[in-house]
Design a protein around this motif. Structure first.
Motif, mmCIF file in Angstrom:
data_model
loop_
_atom_site.group_PDB
_atom_site.id
_atom_site.type_symbol
_atom_site.label_atom_id
_atom_site.label_comp_id
_atom_site.label_asym_id
_atom_site.label_seq_id
_atom_site.Cartn_x
_atom_site.Cartn_y
_atom_site.Cartn_z
ATOM 1 N N ILE A 9 0.855 -1.186 0.000
ATOM 2 C CA ILE A 9 0.000 0.000 0.000
ATOM 3 C C ILE A 9 0.894 1.240 0.000
ATOM 4 O O ILE A 9 1.927 1.262 0.671
ATOM 5 N N ILE A 10 0.488 2.220 -0.781
ATOM 6 C CA ILE A 10 1.276 3.458 -0.895
ATOM 7 C C ILE A 10 0.555 4.571 -0.136
ATOM 8 O O ILE A 10 -0.658 4.750 -0.295
ATOM 9 N N PHE A 11 1.297 5.308 0.669
ATOM 10 C CA PHE A 11 0.761 6.496 1.347
ATOM 11 C C PHE A 11 1.445 7.737 0.746
ATOM 12 O O PHE A 11 2.565 8.058 1.144
ATOM 13 N N PRO A 12 0.831 8.412 -0.196
ATOM 14 C CA PRO A 12 1.438 9.661 -0.671
ATOM 15 C C PRO A 12 1.386 10.686 0.464
ATOM 16 O O PRO A 12 0.322 10.957 1.011
ATOM 17 N N ALA A 13 2.531 11.214 0.857
ATOM 18 C CA ALA A 13 2.573 12.138 2.000
ATOM 19 C C ALA A 13 3.578 13.246 1.723
ATOM 20 O O ALA A 13 4.404 13.585 2.574
ATOM 21 N N ALA A 14 3.517 13.772 0.499
ATOM 22 C CA ALA A 14 4.502 14.791 0.147
ATOM 23 C C ALA A 14 3.848 16.113 -0.232
ATOM 24 O O ALA A 14 4.505 17.010 -0.744
ATOM 25 N N GLY A 15 2.544 16.233 0.032
ATOM 26 C CA GLY A 15 1.830 17.467 -0.330
ATOM 27 C C GLY A 15 2.330 18.648 0.506
ATOM 28 O O GLY A 15 3.002 18.462 1.525
ATOM 29 N N LEU A 16 1.977 19.846 0.061
ATOM 30 C CA LEU A 16 2.509 21.035 0.741
ATOM 31 C C LEU A 16 1.742 21.389 2.012
ATOM 32 O O LEU A 16 2.265 22.059 2.890
ATOM 33 N N GLY A 17 0.487 20.964 2.097
ATOM 34 C CA GLY A 17 -0.291 21.230 3.319
ATOM 35 C C GLY A 17 -0.616 22.702 3.524
ATOM 36 O O GLY A 17 -0.782 23.165 4.648
ATOM 37 N N THR A 18 -0.738 23.440 2.430
ATOM 38 C CA THR A 18 -0.923 24.896 2.556
ATOM 39 C C THR A 18 -2.243 25.278 3.243
ATOM 40 O O THR A 18 -2.327 26.339 3.854
ATOM 41 N N GLY A 114 -0.305 11.269 -9.263
ATOM 42 C CA GLY A 114 0.085 10.200 -10.190
ATOM 43 C C GLY A 114 1.587 9.963 -10.104
ATOM 44 O O GLY A 114 2.056 8.825 -9.992
ATOM 45 N N HIS A 115 2.332 11.040 -10.114
ATOM 46 C CA HIS A 115 3.792 10.942 -10.043
ATOM 47 C C HIS A 115 4.232 10.334 -8.707
ATOM 48 O O HIS A 115 5.123 9.481 -8.666
ATOM 49 N N ALA A 116 3.573 10.743 -7.624
ATOM 50 C CA ALA A 116 3.922 10.208 -6.292
ATOM 51 C C ALA A 116 3.741 8.686 -6.283
ATOM 52 O O ALA A 116 4.618 7.945 -5.814
ATOM 53 N N VAL A 117 2.635 8.216 -6.825
ATOM 54 C CA VAL A 117 2.350 6.778 -6.851
ATOM 55 C C VAL A 117 3.390 6.049 -7.711
ATOM 56 O O VAL A 117 3.927 5.000 -7.339
ATOM 57 N N TRP A 118 3.720 6.641 -8.842
ATOM 58 C CA TRP A 118 4.674 6.048 -9.796
ATOM 59 C C TRP A 118 6.053 5.831 -9.156
ATOM 60 O O TRP A 118 6.760 4.864 -9.471
ATOM 61 N N LEU A 119 6.413 6.715 -8.221
ATOM 62 C CA LEU A 119 7.731 6.602 -7.581
ATOM 63 C C LEU A 119 7.907 5.293 -6.810
ATOM 64 O O LEU A 119 9.023 4.877 -6.516
ATOM 65 N N ALA A 120 6.797 4.631 -6.494
ATOM 66 C CA ALA A 120 6.878 3.392 -5.700
ATOM 67 C C ALA A 120 6.989 2.149 -6.580
ATOM 68 O O ALA A 120 7.028 1.029 -6.073
ATOM 69 N N HIS A 128 -1.586 -6.249 -8.299
ATOM 70 C CA HIS A 128 -2.325 -5.072 -7.847
ATOM 71 C C HIS A 128 -1.641 -4.474 -6.624
ATOM 72 O O HIS A 128 -0.896 -5.155 -5.919
ATOM 73 N N PHE A 129 -1.906 -3.215 -6.391
ATOM 74 C CA PHE A 129 -1.407 -2.547 -5.185
ATOM 75 C C PHE A 129 -2.489 -1.567 -4.731
ATOM 76 O O PHE A 129 -3.447 -1.300 -5.471
ATOM 77 N N ALA A 130 -2.311 -1.037 -3.522
ATOM 78 C CA ALA A 130 -3.323 -0.098 -3.003
ATOM 79 C C ALA A 130 -2.703 1.273 -2.767
ATOM 80 O O ALA A 130 -1.484 1.419 -2.632
ATOM 81 N N VAL A 131 -3.569 2.274 -2.713
ATOM 82 C CA VAL A 131 -3.159 3.641 -2.373
ATOM 83 C C VAL A 131 -4.133 4.162 -1.335
ATOM 84 O O VAL A 131 -5.350 3.953 -1.459
ATOM 85 N N LEU A 132 -3.608 4.801 -0.318
ATOM 86 C CA LEU A 132 -4.482 5.387 0.714
ATOM 87 C C LEU A 132 -4.072 6.847 0.908
ATOM 88 O O LEU A 132 -2.895 7.139 1.147
ATOM 89 N N LEU A 133 -5.042 7.743 0.801
ATOM 90 C CA LEU A 133 -4.759 9.171 1.024
ATOM 91 C C LEU A 133 -5.144 9.508 2.466
ATOM 92 O O LEU A 133 -6.313 9.368 2.847
ATOM 93 N N THR A 134 -4.147 9.924 3.232
ATOM 94 C CA THR A 134 -4.351 10.056 4.683
ATOM 95 C C THR A 134 -5.302 11.203 5.056
ATOM 96 O O THR A 134 -5.847 11.210 6.150
ATOM 97 N N ASP A 135 -5.500 12.144 4.141
ATOM 98 C CA ASP A 135 -6.462 13.240 4.385
ATOM 99 C C ASP A 135 -7.870 12.706 4.606
ATOM 100 O O ASP A 135 -8.681 13.321 5.278
ATOM 101 N N ASP A 136 -8.172 11.588 3.948
ATOM 102 C CA ASP A 136 -9.516 11.012 4.056
ATOM 103 C C ASP A 136 -9.534 10.016 5.208
ATOM 104 O O ASP A 136 -9.101 8.876 5.058
#
Ligand code: G1P
Length: 293
Positions: A9-18, A114-120, A128-136
């Motif tokens: 499972i991928i956790f994209p966690a590189a957003g700016l959080g503005t 998309g790019h964040a997920v691709w890095l993994a 198959h793999f999973a993605v979870l967005l921690t904001d949700d």
């Protein structure tokens, strides 16, 4: 590609959080707490409960605080052990079981989800793999975590799935919106998906929440995906391009979702989780009904 199974499972966690500035000036938004746990810990617990064996965190360049949160802290454990039982110490310090492999991959530029997920891509060996967005943040209640529900679905159908819920007309611009074969069904094949359309252009009112099970073949599709909404490489656009080849279902999950990427959603999550917290729930609910309502 070998096994038809789902371990990563991928956790994209590189957003700016503005949206949470100035709180996020020195603290990652994924580490903002809901009651007493950071958002990313809720995500990790949801993933572990669902049976994932590998978590890949996509973090900003030089970012260390998320890894620190998930690392062992023998000194703290020793200190707590003086006054607390082993169970309590574990609950306070053991954030991820050691059997789960954690990897950290840096995203040096904010080029999009998309790019964040691709890095993994190099860490995924299954189909198959999973993605979870921690904001949700999703409270599945008695139904179990959203990822556990989706894992059950995967075991039955062996195809991709995306968590969705009905959104208001005014909200389509905030989400990926899907069109499915049967919009009222709990599980239905996705026909199209569009990133953040206006209500007039939205193909339905089914909005994507941050829970995805995707075919690993999407990685090469992302490579050829042009910059989309906001100039970013959108996961939604790559999903749209893969739908002819691979079946991906929309899944209307059981539970309540809090949009912790917004201040209002984050406050609502804090209130809801505080009310059902074992230690605080009764006092907090009491205070809420006497003082506020
Ligand atoms: C992302 C996705 C979007 C999805 C949303 C769910 O958008 O691009 O399709 O509906 O997460 O939270 P973001 O919130 O990162 O702008």
């Amino acid at each position: 590609m070998s096994e038809l199974s789902l371990k990563t499972i991928i956790f994209p966690a590189a957003g700016l959080g503005t949206r949470f500035l100035p709180a996020t000036k020195a603290c990652r938004k994924e580490l903002l707490p809901v009651v007493d746990k950071p958002l990313i810990q809720y995500a990790a617990e949801e993933a572990v409960d669902a049976g994932f064996e590998q978590i890949i965190f996509i973090v900003r360049k030089g970012e260390k605080s998320i890894a620190r949160h998930f690392s062992d802290v023998p000194d703290l454990r020793q200190k707590l052990a003086k006054t607390k039982t082993q169970l309590e110490v574990d609950a306070l310090t053991r954030t991820i079981p050691s059997s789960v492999e954690c990897r950290y991959v840096e995203q040096s530029e904010p080029l999009g989800l998309g790019h964040a997920v691709w890095l993994a891509r190099s860490f995924i060996k299954e189909e198959h793999f999973a993605v979870l967005l921690t904001d949700d943040l999703i409270d599945g209640g008695l139904h179990g975590g959203c990822m556990t529900q989706m894992m059950e679905l995967y075991k039955k159908n062996k195809c991709g799935a995306i968590g969705v819920e009905v959104v208001a007309d005014s909200e389509t611009k905030k989400y990926g919106i899907v069109c499915t074969e049967d919009t009222s069904a709990k599980v239905s094949k996705i026909i199209t998906i569009v990133e953040k359309p206006s209500p007039e252009k939205a193909p339905s009112r089914l909005g994507v929440v941050g829970r995805y099970i995707l075919p690993t073949s999407i990685m090469s599709v992302i490579e050829n995906t042009e910059h989309g909404v906001g100039g970013e490489i959108q996961l939604t656009d790559a999903i749209a391009a893969t739908l002819e080849e691979d079946r991906i279902d929309a899944y209307r999950f059981d539970g309540v979702r809090y949009d912790c990427g917004s201040k209002l959603g984050h406050l609502q999550a804090n209130v809801a989780y505080a009310r059902k917290n074992k230690e605080l729930g009764a006092d907090f609910s009491n205070w809420l009904s006497n003082e506020v309502m």
